[in-house]
Write an enzyme that holds these catalytic residues in place. Structure first.
Site, PDB file in Angstrom:
ATOM      1  N   TYR A  20       0.991  -1.175   0.040  1.00  0.00           N
ATOM      2  CA  TYR A  20       0.098   0.044  -0.058  1.00  0.00           C
ATOM      3  C   TYR A  20       0.887   1.412   0.083  1.00  0.00           C
ATOM      4  O   TYR A  20       0.527   2.338  -0.607  1.00  0.00           O
ATOM      5  CB  TYR A  20      -0.941  -0.247   1.224  1.00  0.00           C
ATOM      6  CG  TYR A  20      -1.992   0.724   1.002  1.00  0.00           C
ATOM      7  CD1 TYR A  20      -3.001   0.749  -0.145  1.00  0.00           C
ATOM      8  CD2 TYR A  20      -2.579   1.884   1.973  1.00  0.00           C
ATOM      9  CE1 TYR A  20      -4.171   1.611  -0.101  1.00  0.00           C
ATOM     10  CE2 TYR A  20      -3.612   2.715   1.889  1.00  0.00           C
ATOM     11  CZ  TYR A  20      -4.425   2.605   0.559  1.00  0.00           C
ATOM     12  OH  TYR A  20      -5.449   3.246   0.622  1.00  0.00           O
TER      13      TYR A  20
ATOM     14  N   LYS B 140      -3.361   8.591   2.988  1.00  0.00           N
ATOM     15  CA  LYS B 140      -4.574   8.262   3.627  1.00  0.00           C
ATOM     16  C   LYS B 140      -4.416   8.866   5.078  1.00  0.00           C
ATOM     17  O   LYS B 140      -5.438   9.391   5.413  1.00  0.00           O
ATOM     18  CB  LYS B 140      -5.006   6.900   3.645  1.00  0.00           C
ATOM     19  CG  LYS B 140      -5.432   6.038   2.206  1.00  0.00           C
ATOM     20  CD  LYS B 140      -6.833   6.978   1.622  1.00  0.00           C
ATOM     21  CE  LYS B 140      -7.462   6.310   0.638  1.00  0.00           C
ATOM     22  NZ  LYS B 140      -8.618   7.114  -0.023  1.00  0.00           N
TER      23      LYS B 140
HETATM   24  O1  0WE Z   1      -7.004   3.011  -1.649  1.00  0.00           O
HETATM   25  C1  0WE Z   1      -6.931   2.026  -2.231  1.00  0.00           C
HETATM   26  C2  0WE Z   1      -6.318   1.957  -3.660  1.00  0.00           C
HETATM   27  C3  0WE Z   1      -6.246   3.362  -4.380  1.00  0.00           C
HETATM   28  C4  0WE Z   1      -5.587   3.219  -5.534  1.00  0.00           C
HETATM   29  C5  0WE Z   1      -5.581   2.028  -6.646  1.00  0.00           C
HETATM   30  C6  0WE Z   1      -4.701   2.108  -7.705  1.00  0.00           C
HETATM   31  C7  0WE Z   1      -4.697   0.995  -8.495  1.00  0.00           C
HETATM   32  C8  0WE Z   1      -4.359   1.312 -10.031  1.00  0.00           C
HETATM   33  C9  0WE Z   1      -4.778   4.055  -6.010  1.00  0.00           C
HETATM   34  N1  0WE Z   1      -3.911   4.351  -7.074  1.00  0.00           N
HETATM   35  C10 0WE Z   1      -3.865   3.303  -7.956  1.00  0.00           C
HETATM   36  N2  0WE Z   1      -3.148   3.257  -8.898  1.00  0.00           N
HETATM   37  C11 0WE Z   1      -3.244   2.585 -10.082  1.00  0.00           C
HETATM   38  O2  0WE Z   1      -2.468   2.398 -11.021  1.00  0.00           O
HETATM   39  N3  0WE Z   1      -7.342   0.679  -1.580  1.00  0.00           N
HETATM   40  C12 0WE Z   1      -7.966   0.783  -0.208  1.00  0.00           C
HETATM   41  C13 0WE Z   1      -7.413  -0.418  -2.294  1.00  0.00           C
HETATM   42  C14 0WE Z   1      -6.153  -1.149  -2.004  1.00  0.00           C
HETATM   43  O3  0WE Z   1      -5.310  -0.859  -2.817  1.00  0.00           O
HETATM   44  C15 0WE Z   1      -3.935  -1.413  -2.404  1.00  0.00           C
HETATM   45  C16 0WE Z   1      -4.374  -2.206  -1.483  1.00  0.00           C
HETATM   46  C17 0WE Z   1      -5.546  -1.897  -1.069  1.00  0.00           C
HETATM   47  C18 0WE Z   1      -6.534  -2.545   0.043  1.00  0.00           C
HETATM   48  C19 0WE Z   1      -2.457  -1.545  -3.174  1.00  0.00           C
HETATM   49  C20 0WE Z   1      -1.763  -2.191  -2.267  1.00  0.00           C
HETATM   50  C21 0WE Z   1      -2.156  -2.995  -1.407  1.00  0.00           C
HETATM   51  C22 0WE Z   1      -3.467  -3.150  -0.818  1.00  0.00           C
END
Ligand code: 0WE
Length: 232
Positions: A157, A164
């Site tokens: 993450y 966040k």
């Molecule tokens: O906040 C998030 C993800 C937000 C996010 C997702 C992406 C995917 C595609 C931000 N930037 C990108 N960029 C991209 O190119 N989450 C809470 C979901 C999430 O994302 C993770 C998680 C979780 C849970 C990424 C790594 C590990 C866990």
């Protein structure tokens, strides 16, 4: 009747019917709120228009959170439909993909750090600032979406966790600025939900299976449950 009768909600981050923002929009519409939606690019415009139609809304406005002029233009356009509104939902985040795979220490770059904080945290405060003239009489509410990665170091993450954490701090500072106008500011730290944003993430399915096992209800949360919390 409905919990949100005579309330107007601007909802940012509905891309498709898996979006958390879509779940929120549906629940708020069910509670009789009027809905306005935004879209980031022309590519997703028609999909967002379809969602709006489903929610009885014809207010669909372009807004890429990376640009000040688009944030300002959002409220110029919104004003053509609404003189004021009550609810702003921020359900958008972005970090470059290469920031979200591997050790934080290995993938960190100044540009990746900047983008993650800009799109995922600054945008909420920027929206609050631009929305203020249309919200200050409404005693309404601002809401954003966070994740446990703000509090604990999670695998992959990475810089999103820092962004966040900044976003959660902004909830407190915005709440303290806007409380005197009767405006509330909150965040929902949602569990892992399968969305477009999570679909590209390595091992996301494994994370869902794990969180399902270790959570008290032995299952994951869904868009509708987050939507109900948001509507409340
Ligand atoms: O906040 C998030 C993800 C937000 C996010 C997702 C992406 C995917 C595609 C931000 N930037 C990108 N960029 C991209 O190119 N989450 C809470 C979901 C999430 O994302 C993770 C998680 C979780 C849970 C990424 C790594 C590990 C866990």
């Amino acid at each position: 009747m409905g919990l949100l009768k005579n309330k107007r909600a601007l909802i940012i981050g509905a891309v498709n019917n898996h979006s958390i923002a879509y779940g929120i929009a549906k629940c708020m519409h069910r509670e009789n709120a009027e809905i306005a939606l935004t879209y980031q690019t022309e590519k997703v415009k028609s999909r967002v228009e379809k969602i709006a139609a489903e929610l009885n809304s014809n207010i669909v406005i372009p807004c890429d959170l990376a640009y000040d002029d688009q944030i300002n233009n959002l409220f110029i356009e919104l004003k053509k439909h609404w003189d004021k509104f009550d609810i702003l939902i921020h359900s958008a985040a972005f970090a470059p993909a290469e920031q979200l795979e591997g050790r934080y220490i290995d993938c960190l770059t100044r540009e990746g750090f900047k983008t993650a904080h800009d799109i995922s945290s600054y945008s909420f405060s920027a929206l609050a600032q631009a929305a203020y003239p249309m919200m200050k009489e409404s005693k309404g509410a601002l809401l954003t979406l966070s994740h446990i990665g703000a509090e604990k170091a999670l695998v992959n993450y990475n810089v999103m966790g820092l962004a966040k954490a900044s976003l959660e701090a902004s909830v407190r500072y915005l709440a303290n600025s806007l409380g005197q106008d009767g405006i509330r500011v909150n965040g929902i730290s949602a569990g892992a939900v399968r969305t477009l944003a999570s679909s590209g993430i390595k091992n996301f399915r494994k994370m869902l299976t794990y969180s399902e096992k270790v959570s008290p209800l032995r299952r994951n949360v869904n868009q509708e449950e987050v939507g109900n919390a948001a509507a409340f």
